[in-house]
Design an enzyme around this catalytic site. Structure first.
Site, PDB file in Angstrom:
ATOM      1  N   SER A  63      -4.357  -8.973  -1.420  1.00  0.00           N
ATOM      2  CA  SER A  63      -4.874  -9.480  -2.699  1.00  0.00           C
ATOM      3  C   SER A  63      -4.783 -10.993  -2.876  1.00  0.00           C
ATOM      4  O   SER A  63      -5.417 -11.537  -3.774  1.00  0.00           O
ATOM      5  CB  SER A  63      -4.140  -8.810  -3.860  1.00  0.00           C
ATOM      6  OG  SER A  63      -4.579  -7.493  -3.985  1.00  0.00           O
ATOM      7  N   TYR A 191     -15.125  -6.606   1.711  1.00  0.00           N
ATOM      8  CA  TYR A 191     -13.847  -6.627   0.980  1.00  0.00           C
ATOM      9  C   TYR A 191     -12.664  -6.321   1.918  1.00  0.00           C
ATOM     10  O   TYR A 191     -11.640  -7.011   1.884  1.00  0.00           O
ATOM     11  CB  TYR A 191     -13.907  -5.612  -0.167  1.00  0.00           C
ATOM     12  CG  TYR A 191     -12.632  -5.489  -0.962  1.00  0.00           C
ATOM     13  CD1 TYR A 191     -12.323  -6.405  -1.968  1.00  0.00           C
ATOM     14  CD2 TYR A 191     -11.724  -4.451  -0.717  1.00  0.00           C
ATOM     15  CE1 TYR A 191     -11.146  -6.298  -2.699  1.00  0.00           C
ATOM     16  CE2 TYR A 191     -10.552  -4.338  -1.448  1.00  0.00           C
ATOM     17  CZ  TYR A 191     -10.271  -5.259  -2.433  1.00  0.00           C
ATOM     18  OH  TYR A 191      -9.098  -5.149  -3.150  1.00  0.00           O
TER      19      TYR A 191
HETATM   20  O1  DON Z   1      -7.614  -3.236  -2.216  1.00  0.00           O
HETATM   21  C1  DON Z   1      -6.465  -3.019  -1.864  1.00  0.00           C
HETATM   22  O2  DON Z   1      -5.825  -2.067  -2.272  1.00  0.00           O
HETATM   23  C2  DON Z   1      -5.817  -4.027  -0.921  1.00  0.00           C
HETATM   24  N1  DON Z   1      -6.730  -4.504   0.057  1.00  0.00           N
HETATM   25  C3  DON Z   1      -5.257  -5.196  -1.678  1.00  0.00           C
HETATM   26  C4  DON Z   1      -4.355  -4.788  -2.819  1.00  0.00           C
HETATM   27  C5  DON Z   1      -3.270  -5.745  -3.078  1.00  0.00           C
HETATM   28  O3  DON Z   1      -2.884  -6.561  -2.265  1.00  0.00           O
HETATM   29  C6  DON Z   1      -2.586  -5.570  -4.364  1.00  0.00           C
HETATM   30  N2  DON Z   1      -1.420  -6.410  -4.370  1.00  0.00           N
HETATM   31  N3  DON Z   1      -0.398  -6.470  -4.787  1.00  0.00           N
END
Ligand code: DON
Length: 308
Positions: A63, A191
């Site tokens: 994220s 994404y």
């Molecule tokens: O979309 C997702 O679930 C992951 N690629 C990224 C989520 C994420 O890093 C949330 N963070 N704390």
């Protein structure tokens, strides 16, 4: 600001907190991380690195990349276009929640730091194909980090693409409501690859320093991002950067920051330093447990809170 020995001591003080967390396993490839890892780097406003722990170890941004895609989307499309499609408010919900998409009219995601908002922003990056969009994002990251060897990790991207049905459902929901216009599989492809962009905590701290210096690289004095866009990014980092722990983090640390489920934390210190942390053991909100502890220690010791 801080000497290497002092940073090393703070890392060792924070390290026991890794025992309280768990590595993310909902993306299967992330489960291979070493729970006890903790590394940190600071890029100073004089253009120097200070690092402690295993600072060469690579991790995926997850994220954390949402800050950089937001910046690029605004540079590509302008603020009106972006904020017509994604909001500016914290949610208080977990990062992958679908709840508010259904209850709010119009159905636009509340902010660009939650998964729904980031998927919508992903859709806004200019490029005729996933390869072109990803190439543009990587070129931007190469510029920010002064490291042109940065790539994405194919295994992590593939692992999330294969298992990311919750994110797929957010996309389909938003496509039905006209927030997303592109093909959902292509949005997911881009994404998952952007979340899998891989670097070490030195690279991350250098990116933080560009944000901390309002879009200028402190080492070269080159302007990379317009100051007004950096202000937007740092505001979201304060209000939404640590998900539904952003309020507590603002209270305890007070540094604009963004976390990822890999255990990464990007920080932009008001005095001009960038911070990059990697500690894959996470708390129940998805933030690096020892990384947050280290940020607390740094903030208390060096008076880093923007609120004091
Ligand atoms: O979309 C997702 O679930 C992951 N690629 C990224 C989520 C994420 O890093 C949330 N963070 N704390």
């Amino acid at each position: 600001m801080i000497e290497q020995k002092e940073l090393q001591e703070l890392v060792e003080t924070a390290r026991p907190a890794t025992k309280e967390g768990k590595v993310a396993d909902y993306i299967p490839a992330l489960a291979k991380a070493d729970k006890g890892d903790l590394a940190a780097a600071i890029f100073t406003k004089d253009g120097e690195f200070i690092a402690a722990g295993n600072d060469e170890k690579k991790f995926t941004l997850q994220s954390v990349v949402k800050v950089l895609t937001l910046v690029l989307a605004i540079m590509d499309r302008g603020t009106d276009y972006v904020f017509d499609r994604v909001g500016m408010e914290p949610t208080g919900d977990p990062f992958n929640s679908i709840a508010k998409l259904e209850t709010r009219v119009p159905s636009k995601p509340l902010n660009p730091m939650i998964n729904a908002g980031a998927l919508a922003v992903t859709n806004m990056i200019v490029g005729a194909s996933v390869e072109e969009k990803l190439g543009r994002l990587l070129a931007f990251i190469h510029d920010l980090s002064e490291n042109s060897s940065i790539r994405f990790n194919e295994e992590v991207a593939e692992s999330e693409f294969r298992t990311g049905d919750l994110n797929r459902s957010l996309c389909y929901f938003m496509k039905q409501h006209g927030v997303i216009t592109e093909d959902v599989e292509k949005t997911m492809d881009f994404y998952t690859k952007m979340c899998a962009i891989e670097m070490n905590c030195r690279d991350l701290s250098r990116i933080g320093a560009v944000l901390a210096n309002n879009g200028n690289d402190p080492a070269t004095q080159r302007r990379i991002i317009p100051g007004q866009i950096v202000r937007i990014a740092k505001t979201f980092m304060v209000t939404c950067g640590m998900y539904n722990a952003s309020g507590e983090f603002a209270m305890r640390v007070g540094v604009p920051a963004k976390s990822g489920v890999s255990g990464a934390i990007l920080g932009a210190v008001a005095q001009g330093e960038g911070i990059g942390i990697y500690g894959p053991a996470l708390d129940d909100k998805g933030n690096s447990v020892a990384g947050v502890r280290l940020m607390e220690l740094l903030s208390a010791q060096y008076g880093l809170s923007i609120f004091s």
